[in-house]
Motif scaffolding. Sequence first.
Motif, PDB file in Angstrom:
ATOM      1  N   SER A   7       0.860  -1.167   0.000  1.00 13.20           N
ATOM      2  CA  SER A   7       0.000   0.000   0.000  1.00 13.20           C
ATOM      3  C   SER A   7       0.903   1.225   0.000  1.00 13.20           C
ATOM      4  CB  SER A   7      -0.861  -0.045   1.262  1.00 13.20           C
ATOM      5  OG  SER A   7      -1.750   1.031   1.274  1.00 13.20           O
ATOM      6  N   GLY A   8       0.584   2.234  -0.798  1.00  8.54           N
ATOM      7  CA  GLY A   8       1.416   3.446  -0.836  1.00  8.54           C
ATOM      8  C   GLY A   8       1.104   4.389   0.311  1.00  8.54           C
ATOM      9  N   GLY A   9      -0.068   4.217   0.901  1.00  9.65           N
ATOM     10  CA  GLY A   9      -0.520   5.162   1.920  1.00  9.65           C
ATOM     11  C   GLY A   9      -0.266   4.722   3.345  1.00  9.65           C
ATOM     12  N   LYS A  10       0.412   3.624   3.528  1.00  7.67           N
ATOM     13  CA  LYS A  10       0.676   3.145   4.889  1.00  7.67           C
ATOM     14  C   LYS A  10       2.127   3.457   5.274  1.00  7.67           C
ATOM     15  CE  LYS A  10      -3.096  -0.156   4.851  1.00  7.67           C
ATOM     16  NZ  LYS A  10      -3.469  -1.580   4.692  1.00  7.67           N
ATOM     17  N   ALA A  11       2.981   2.442   5.442  1.00  6.84           N
ATOM     18  CA  ALA A  11       4.357   2.696   5.900  1.00  6.84           C
ATOM     19  C   ALA A  11       5.086   3.707   5.020  1.00  6.84           C
ATOM     20  CB  ALA A  11       5.134   1.388   5.958  1.00  6.84           C
ATOM     21  N   ILE A  12       4.805   3.660   3.712  1.00  6.47           N
ATOM     22  CA  ILE A  12       5.533   4.499   2.767  1.00  6.47           C
ATOM     23  C   ILE A  12       5.096   5.974   2.857  1.00  6.47           C
ATOM     24  CG2 ILE A  12       5.920   4.830   0.267  1.00  6.47           C
ATOM     25  CD1 ILE A  12       5.472   1.673   0.116  1.00  6.47           C
ATOM     26  N   GLU A  13       3.957   6.200   3.485  1.00 10.81           N
ATOM     27  CA  GLU A  13       3.441   7.556   3.723  1.00 10.81           C
ATOM     28  C   GLU A  13       3.191   8.346   2.447  1.00 10.81           C
ATOM     29  OE1 GLU A  13       6.052   9.379   6.658  1.00 10.81           O
ATOM     30  OE2 GLU A  13       4.946   8.340   8.232  1.00 10.81           O
ATOM     31  N   GLY A  14       2.756   7.652   1.424  1.00  9.99           N
ATOM     32  CA  GLY A  14       2.406   8.312   0.175  1.00  9.99           C
ATOM     33  C   GLY A  14       0.911   8.581   0.132  1.00  9.99           C
ATOM     34  N   PRO A  15       0.424   9.014  -1.039  1.00  7.83           N
ATOM     35  CA  PRO A  15      -1.020   9.222  -1.191  1.00  7.83           C
ATOM     36  C   PRO A  15      -1.748   7.880  -1.268  1.00  7.83           C
ATOM     37  CG  PRO A  15       0.096   9.501  -3.289  1.00  7.83           C
ATOM     38  CD  PRO A  15       1.173   9.278  -2.274  1.00  7.83           C
ATOM     39  N   THR A  16      -3.053   7.907  -1.357  1.00  8.19           N
ATOM     40  CA  THR A  16      -3.839   6.696  -1.576  1.00  8.19           C
ATOM     41  C   THR A  16      -3.354   6.068  -2.879  1.00  8.19           C
ATOM     42  OG1 THR A  16      -5.709   7.684  -0.464  1.00  8.19           O
ATOM     43  CG2 THR A  16      -6.169   5.790  -1.887  1.00  8.19           C
ATOM     44  N   SER A  17      -2.655   4.961  -2.779  1.00  5.65           N
ATOM     45  CA  SER A  17      -2.004   4.336  -3.927  1.00  5.65           C
ATOM     46  C   SER A  17      -1.433   3.003  -3.477  1.00  5.65           C
ATOM     47  CB  SER A  17      -0.858   5.227  -4.446  1.00  5.65           C
ATOM     48  OG  SER A  17       0.113   5.398  -3.420  1.00  5.65           O
ATOM     49  N   GLY A  18      -0.752   2.329  -4.367  1.00  2.00           N
ATOM     50  CA  GLY A  18      -0.115   1.072  -4.014  1.00  2.00           C
ATOM     51  C   GLY A  18       0.686   0.567  -5.192  1.00  2.00           C
ATOM     52  N   PHE A  19       1.284  -0.608  -5.038  1.00  2.00           N
ATOM     53  CA  PHE A  19       1.980  -1.195  -6.182  1.00  2.00           C
ATOM     54  C   PHE A  19       2.173  -2.689  -5.983  1.00  2.00           C
ATOM     55  CE2 PHE A  19       5.348   0.330  -3.332  1.00  2.00           C
ATOM     56  CZ  PHE A  19       6.187  -0.770  -3.232  1.00  2.00           C
ATOM     57  N   ILE A  20       2.415  -3.345  -7.128  1.00  2.00           N
ATOM     58  CA  ILE A  20       2.790  -4.755  -7.127  1.00  2.00           C
ATOM     59  C   ILE A  20       4.212  -4.782  -7.671  1.00  2.00           C
ATOM     60  CG2 ILE A  20       2.198  -7.075  -7.950  1.00  2.00           C
ATOM     61  CD1 ILE A  20      -0.492  -5.730  -8.976  1.00  2.00           C
ATOM     62  N   CYS A  21       5.118  -5.487  -7.019  1.00  2.00           N
ATOM     63  CA  CYS A  21       6.444  -5.635  -7.594  1.00  2.00           C
ATOM     64  C   CYS A  21       6.764  -7.119  -7.692  1.00  2.00           C
ATOM     65  CB  CYS A  21       7.492  -4.873  -6.782  1.00  2.00           C
ATOM     66  SG  CYS A  21       7.584  -5.304  -5.045  1.00  2.00           S
ATOM     67  N   GLY A  22       7.672  -7.472  -8.589  1.00  2.00           N
ATOM     68  CA  GLY A  22       8.011  -8.885  -8.723  1.00  2.00           C
ATOM     69  C   GLY A  22       8.567  -9.254 -10.078  1.00  2.00           C
ATOM     70  N   LYS A  23       8.315 -10.509 -10.475  1.00  2.00           N
ATOM     71  CA  LYS A  23       8.889 -11.073 -11.697  1.00  2.00           C
ATOM     72  C   LYS A  23       8.383 -10.327 -12.942  1.00  2.00           C
ATOM     73  CE  LYS A  23      11.144 -14.364  -9.620  1.00  2.00           C
ATOM     74  NZ  LYS A  23      10.560 -15.518  -8.915  1.00  2.00           N
ATOM     75  N   LYS A  24       9.314 -10.113 -13.862  1.00  2.00           N
ATOM     76  CA  LYS A  24       9.076  -9.310 -15.062  1.00  2.00           C
ATOM     77  C   LYS A  24       7.829  -9.732 -15.854  1.00  2.00           C
ATOM     78  CE  LYS A  24      11.875  -7.841 -19.028  1.00  2.00           C
ATOM     79  NZ  LYS A  24      11.061  -8.450 -20.094  1.00  2.00           N
ATOM     80  N   GLU A  25       7.769 -11.027 -16.175  1.00  2.00           N
ATOM     81  CA  GLU A  25       6.656 -11.538 -16.989  1.00  2.00           C
ATOM     82  C   GLU A  25       5.312 -11.319 -16.298  1.00  2.00           C
ATOM     83  OE1 GLU A  25       6.277 -13.537 -20.025  1.00  2.00           O
ATOM     84  OE2 GLU A  25       8.053 -12.270 -20.344  1.00  2.00           O
ATOM     85  N   LEU A  26       5.292 -11.559 -15.000  1.00  2.00           N
ATOM     86  CA  LEU A  26       4.044 -11.445 -14.247  1.00  2.00           C
ATOM     87  C   LEU A  26       3.612  -9.987 -14.124  1.00  2.00           C
ATOM     88  CD1 LEU A  26       4.667 -14.061 -11.387  1.00  2.00           C
ATOM     89  CD2 LEU A  26       3.453 -14.370 -13.553  1.00  2.00           C
TER      90      LEU A  26
END
Length: 366
Positions: A208-227
């Motif tokens: 979540s971008g808005g929790k520990a990272i202290e960003g706006p309401t947002s988020g991201f998925i990170c991981g394997k290139k193909e996926l």
Amino acid sequence: MSIYQKYGLKQIINASGKMTALGGSAVDTKVAQAMFEAAQDYVDIQELMLKAGRIIAEITTAEDACPTVGAAAGIAISIAALIAGKNLTLIEQLPYSEGLRNEVIIQKGHSINFGASILQMIRLGGGKVVEVGQTNYVEKNHIIDAISEKTVAIFYVKSHHAVQKGMLSLPEIIEIGEENNIPIIVDAAAEEDIQKYIQMGADLVIYSGGKAIEGPTSGFICGKKELIEACRLQYKGIGRAMKVGKEQIMGLISALEIYKNKVENIEKQLQQVQWIVNQFQNIDGITASVVQDEAGRTIYRAQLKFDEEKLNISTHEIIKQLERGEPAIFTRNHYANLGIISIDPRPLLPGQEKIIVNRIKEILRV
Ligand SMILES: *Cc1c(COP(=O)(O)O)cnc(C)c1O
């Protein structure tokens, strides 16, 4: 006067943590500035998504990344990506997934509510949930026996909401994934370490971008290139209902860059909670102490334990009066039934700790 007060909304002092119900995080001026500038201009969204993915990937040490509107959207999109892949017809067919490889295995103690049901987010992406084991006990065979040719992922939840004992650990789950060639998705929405789970070998990790990272309401998925490439393509499908805006993406990147460079400001956090604790020393009926986060994160809070008889007031009444006051004060109340409230220093704006201390003393007449 805050913009919310201008519209007649009550002023809030948030001492409870990164609560979605109170608006997540109050962002740094630099983050707000990035959003302000992003909102007033145009950009090729496809190019922005790819560029943001690169930047997030570098910070998280993942191969690639995909911005989302929040971690919940990250769950739905990552499940959809595993089920539909890059096939547009399937992408457009979701969440209807009858006949496709769609089973998502989850340990029963991970079947949580984070403000909404995690199982529903999996279903939103077309996943068919297969819960294994019991709420407080799962062993390897529970998972092995649940694996079928329709298994598309094992979903692991790293959260203080999840049952902390009796579940298989992430390394054990990753090993099962590798042995059976099944991708592992980690929901690490509120976690502070944004590299750890990638480095452990998870295939997709959601934040979540808005929790520990202290960003706006947002988020991201990170991981394997193909996926991740498949994740991005879901914006032609169910992802469209969770579209992430250019302002959020720029705010998220800006917050991540600050987060990355932040020399953990634990010292300041500790001083602040110690100050709060000191204000309650030698008051009959209150035991104040500095307590570390119960899930082991490097978060320190001021904990107040009330002797309800001596103070002649219940903890629930104290909480009620705090929340109904002007400004309304929200504390962390997971242990209220034990007579305990905590004050989380992270979301406080400058000087608000004094207001909280004074208000509590006023309510308790001490
Ligand atoms: C908060 C949370 C979510 C949802 O995150 P949003 O960014 O609010 O969508 C999902 N999973 C867990 C474990 C959470 O704590």
